[in-house]
Motif scaffolding. Structure first.
Motif, PDB file in Angstrom:
ATOM      1  N   TYR A 117       0.842  -1.195   0.000  1.00  0.00           N
ATOM      2  CA  TYR A 117       0.000   0.000   0.000  1.00  0.00           C
ATOM      3  C   TYR A 117       0.876   1.244   0.000  1.00  0.00           C
ATOM      4  O   TYR A 117       1.952   1.266   0.605  1.00  0.00           O
ATOM      5  CB  TYR A 117      -0.879   0.047   1.251  1.00  0.00           C
ATOM      6  CG  TYR A 117      -1.848  -1.103   1.379  1.00  0.00           C
ATOM      7  CD1 TYR A 117      -1.505  -2.265   2.067  1.00  0.00           C
ATOM      8  CD2 TYR A 117      -3.115  -1.027   0.809  1.00  0.00           C
ATOM      9  CE1 TYR A 117      -2.388  -3.324   2.175  1.00  0.00           C
ATOM     10  CE2 TYR A 117      -4.012  -2.077   0.916  1.00  0.00           C
ATOM     11  CZ  TYR A 117      -3.638  -3.224   1.598  1.00  0.00           C
ATOM     12  OH  TYR A 117      -4.514  -4.269   1.700  1.00  0.00           O
ATOM     13  N   ASP A 152       1.664   4.854   1.486  1.00  0.00           N
ATOM     14  CA  ASP A 152       1.559   5.255   2.884  1.00  0.00           C
ATOM     15  C   ASP A 152       0.248   5.974   3.205  1.00  0.00           C
ATOM     16  O   ASP A 152      -0.313   5.789   4.299  1.00  0.00           O
ATOM     17  CB  ASP A 152       2.735   6.166   3.257  1.00  0.00           C
ATOM     18  CG  ASP A 152       4.036   5.406   3.399  1.00  0.00           C
ATOM     19  OD1 ASP A 152       5.099   6.046   3.447  1.00  0.00           O
ATOM     20  OD2 ASP A 152       3.999   4.157   3.460  1.00  0.00           O
ATOM     21  N   LYS A 169      -2.614   3.378   4.026  1.00  0.00           N
ATOM     22  CA  LYS A 169      -2.389   2.282   4.973  1.00  0.00           C
ATOM     23  C   LYS A 169      -3.317   2.431   6.179  1.00  0.00           C
ATOM     24  O   LYS A 169      -3.461   3.505   6.744  1.00  0.00           O
ATOM     25  CB  LYS A 169      -0.936   2.258   5.434  1.00  0.00           C
ATOM     26  CG  LYS A 169       0.030   1.722   4.393  1.00  0.00           C
ATOM     27  CD  LYS A 169       1.464   1.722   4.901  1.00  0.00           C
ATOM     28  CE  LYS A 169       2.426   1.193   3.845  1.00  0.00           C
ATOM     29  NZ  LYS A 169       3.841   1.262   4.284  1.00  0.00           N
TER      30      LYS A 169
END
Length: 125
Positions: A60, A62, A65
């Motif tokens: 993912y 950032d 996430k």
């Protein structure tokens, strides 16, 4: 060449949820990494999430996430992106993509060779 069709986009208020789906056809879905990218107005397309052919590895960016979850159902040739806690900055056209060859895992755009037409996600504040 694989054909990809996204669905599930729409308009949602900040804090809401959407689930995107991407149906694939044309080759052995279960051997290809699948990914989601997005492009906001005036910006370059960016990586959002990816999942390996078996589903046991995910990545993912950032900024998503803890809020977004990618998953796949190889029996249905479908990959999903569950998006929770949506923010106005998530507004973009979301694209589904398949890797350029089997058993390749990449988070780079050049690792993907088949693309869907995109689905619009709009998050209002």
């Amino acid at each position: 060449q694989v054909q990809l069709v996204e669905s599930g986009g729409g308009l949602v208020q900040a804090g809401g949820s959407l689930r995107l789906s991407c149906a694939a056809s044309g080759r052995t879905f279960s051997t290809y990494e699948m990914g989601w990218f997005r492009q906001a107005p005036g910006k370059e397309r960016e990586f959002v999430a990816s999942i390996s052919w078996s589903g046991d590895t995910t990545s993912y960016t950032d900024s998503v996430k803890g809020r977004f979850t990618i998953s796949r159902d190889n029996a249905k040739n479908t990959v999903y992106l569950q998006m929770n806690g949506l923010k106005p900055d998530d507004t973009a056209v979301y694209y589904c993509a398949a890797s350029i060859r089997p058993y390749l895992y990449s988070v780079r755009e050049d690792g993907f060779g088949s693309w869907g037409q995109g689905t619009q996600v709009t998050v209002s504040s």
